[in-house]
Design a protein around this motif. Structure first.
Motif, PDB file in Angstrom:
ATOM      1  N   SER A  59     -21.820  -3.403   7.680  1.00 57.46           N
ATOM      2  CA  SER A  59     -20.337  -4.256   7.318  1.00 57.46           C
ATOM      3  C   SER A  59     -19.994  -3.723   6.065  1.00 57.46           C
ATOM      4  O   SER A  59     -18.908  -3.559   5.556  1.00 57.46           O
ATOM      5  CB  SER A  59     -20.807  -5.605   7.563  1.00 57.46           C
ATOM      6  OG  SER A  59     -20.964  -6.032   8.507  1.00 57.46           O
ATOM      7  N   GLY A  60     -20.933  -3.650   4.975  1.00 56.44           N
ATOM      8  CA  GLY A  60     -20.497  -3.186   3.760  1.00 56.44           C
ATOM      9  C   GLY A  60     -20.290  -4.579   2.700  1.00 56.44           C
ATOM     10  O   GLY A  60     -20.240  -5.644   3.345  1.00 56.44           O
ATOM     11  N   LEU A  61     -19.946  -4.274   1.494  1.00 57.22           N
ATOM     12  CA  LEU A  61     -19.982  -5.539   0.621  1.00 57.22           C
ATOM     13  C   LEU A  61     -19.123  -4.905  -0.613  1.00 57.22           C
ATOM     14  O   LEU A  61     -19.173  -4.094  -0.914  1.00 57.22           O
ATOM     15  CB  LEU A  61     -21.165  -6.019   0.069  1.00 57.22           C
ATOM     16  CG  LEU A  61     -21.209  -7.077  -0.561  1.00 57.22           C
ATOM     17  CD1 LEU A  61     -21.104  -8.624   0.032  1.00 57.22           C
ATOM     18  CD2 LEU A  61     -22.729  -7.416  -1.286  1.00 57.22           C
ATOM     19  N   ALA A  62     -18.111  -5.898  -1.082  1.00 57.33           N
ATOM     20  CA  ALA A  62     -17.230  -5.697  -2.286  1.00 57.33           C
ATOM     21  C   ALA A  62     -17.508  -6.759  -3.244  1.00 57.33           C
ATOM     22  O   ALA A  62     -17.428  -8.015  -2.695  1.00 57.33           O
ATOM     23  CB  ALA A  62     -15.832  -5.343  -2.001  1.00 57.33           C
ATOM     24  N   ILE A  63     -17.643  -6.743  -4.610  1.00 58.33           N
ATOM     25  CA  ILE A  63     -17.593  -7.811  -5.758  1.00 58.33           C
ATOM     26  C   ILE A  63     -16.835  -7.423  -6.704  1.00 58.33           C
ATOM     27  O   ILE A  63     -16.835  -6.566  -7.401  1.00 58.33           O
ATOM     28  CB  ILE A  63     -19.317  -7.868  -5.806  1.00 58.33           C
ATOM     29  CG1 ILE A  63     -20.113  -8.176  -4.673  1.00 58.33           C
ATOM     30  CG2 ILE A  63     -19.457  -8.993  -6.925  1.00 58.33           C
ATOM     31  CD1 ILE A  63     -21.084  -7.193  -4.264  1.00 58.33           C
ATOM     32  N   LEU A  64     -16.073  -8.590  -7.225  1.00 54.24           N
ATOM     33  CA  LEU A  64     -15.541  -8.766  -8.407  1.00 54.24           C
ATOM     34  C   LEU A  64     -15.909  -9.473  -9.098  1.00 54.24           C
ATOM     35  O   LEU A  64     -15.994 -10.773  -8.588  1.00 54.24           O
ATOM     36  CB  LEU A  64     -13.993  -8.608  -8.213  1.00 54.24           C
ATOM     37  CG  LEU A  64     -13.112  -7.186  -7.823  1.00 54.24           C
ATOM     38  CD1 LEU A  64     -11.670  -7.662  -7.722  1.00 54.24           C
ATOM     39  CD2 LEU A  64     -13.626  -6.264  -8.470  1.00 54.24           C
ATOM     40  N   TRP A 116     -16.601 -10.227  -0.649  1.00 55.53           N
ATOM     41  CA  TRP A 116     -16.090  -9.645   0.565  1.00 55.53           C
ATOM     42  C   TRP A 116     -17.101  -8.972   1.350  1.00 55.53           C
ATOM     43  O   TRP A 116     -17.863  -8.330   0.682  1.00 55.53           O
ATOM     44  CB  TRP A 116     -14.967  -8.939   0.528  1.00 55.53           C
ATOM     45  CG  TRP A 116     -13.755  -9.481  -0.222  1.00 55.53           C
ATOM     46  CD1 TRP A 116     -12.681  -9.951   0.370  1.00 55.53           C
ATOM     47  CD2 TRP A 116     -13.596  -9.352  -1.526  1.00 55.53           C
ATOM     48  NE1 TRP A 116     -11.683 -10.318  -0.586  1.00 55.53           N
ATOM     49  CE2 TRP A 116     -12.340  -9.781  -1.782  1.00 55.53           C
ATOM     50  CE3 TRP A 116     -14.106  -9.165  -2.736  1.00 55.53           C
ATOM     51  CZ2 TRP A 116     -11.770 -10.040  -3.032  1.00 55.53           C
ATOM     52  CZ3 TRP A 116     -13.559  -9.039  -4.049  1.00 55.53           C
ATOM     53  CH2 TRP A 116     -12.398  -9.524  -4.084  1.00 55.53           C
ATOM     54  N   HIS A 117     -17.219  -9.261   2.646  1.00 60.70           N
ATOM     55  CA  HIS A 117     -17.979  -8.416   3.374  1.00 60.70           C
ATOM     56  C   HIS A 117     -17.050  -7.980   4.429  1.00 60.70           C
ATOM     57  O   HIS A 117     -16.099  -8.236   4.787  1.00 60.70           O
ATOM     58  CB  HIS A 117     -18.964  -9.191   4.035  1.00 60.70           C
ATOM     59  CG  HIS A 117     -18.629 -10.319   5.259  1.00 60.70           C
ATOM     60  ND1 HIS A 117     -18.502  -9.798   6.557  1.00 60.70           N
ATOM     61  CD2 HIS A 117     -17.983 -11.366   5.233  1.00 60.70           C
ATOM     62  CE1 HIS A 117     -17.899 -10.972   7.359  1.00 60.70           C
ATOM     63  NE2 HIS A 117     -17.726 -11.980   6.608  1.00 60.70           N
ATOM     64  N   GLY A 118     -17.331  -6.705   4.960  1.00 61.14           N
ATOM     65  CA  GLY A 118     -16.694  -5.926   5.872  1.00 61.14           C
ATOM     66  C   GLY A 118     -16.968  -6.548   7.224  1.00 61.14           C
ATOM     67  O   GLY A 118     -18.095  -6.773   7.738  1.00 61.14           O
TER      68      GLY A 118
END
Length: 140
Positions: A59-64, A116-118
């Motif tokens: 899935s992956g992950l994004a953070i701000l 966010w998660h993919g």
């Protein structure tokens, strides 16, 4: 949450609990924080990073994280081309779809964190008809 009475006795402050949000962040770390990490520390107030995922956890992950008053955006590489990233915390961030190179434009409110998660890519199932007397369906 917590209630605080001030010494003068004429004011009360209520600070809402962040228990649910913290649990969501911990759950996201366990589920999605796998693979190569790419850091984005190129802005005075907004820091970000992505995790590309692995074959076992794709899935992956994004953070701000933003410690400034103004909202902002950051273009980040996720390692996940044509993938929709959904916000984990419902009050921060919008859905982001990455381009053919795996880059997406992620947004964060002022003084906030967005994660966010993919979403896994769904594979369309194809149904074939076998030429047999009982006409069985085979799903591949």
């Amino acid at each position: 949450g917590s209630r605080y009475d001030f010494p003068s006795g004429n004011r009360t402050a209520y600070i809402p609990s962040h228990f649910t949000s913290i649990n969501e962040l911990l759950r996201a770390r366990r589920r999605y924080a796998h693979g190569v990490q790419t850091d984005y520390f190129d802005h005075f107030n907004i820091a970000g990073w992505t995790r590309a995922g692995t074959s076992d956890h794709p899935s992956g992950l994004a953070i701000l994280i933003n410690n400034g008053a103004q909202p902002g955006t950051k273009r980040m590489h996720t390692g996940r081309p044509h993938t929709t990233f959904a916000p984990i915390l419902p009050f921060n961030g919008t859905t982001v779809t990455t381009d053919a190179d795996g880059y997406g434009e992620f947004d964060v409110l002022g003084n906030a964190v967005s994660v966010w998660h993919g979403k896994p890519r769904t594979q369309k199932k194809r149904v074939e008809r076998l030429e047999t007397t009982d006409r069985q369906d085979v799903v591949t």
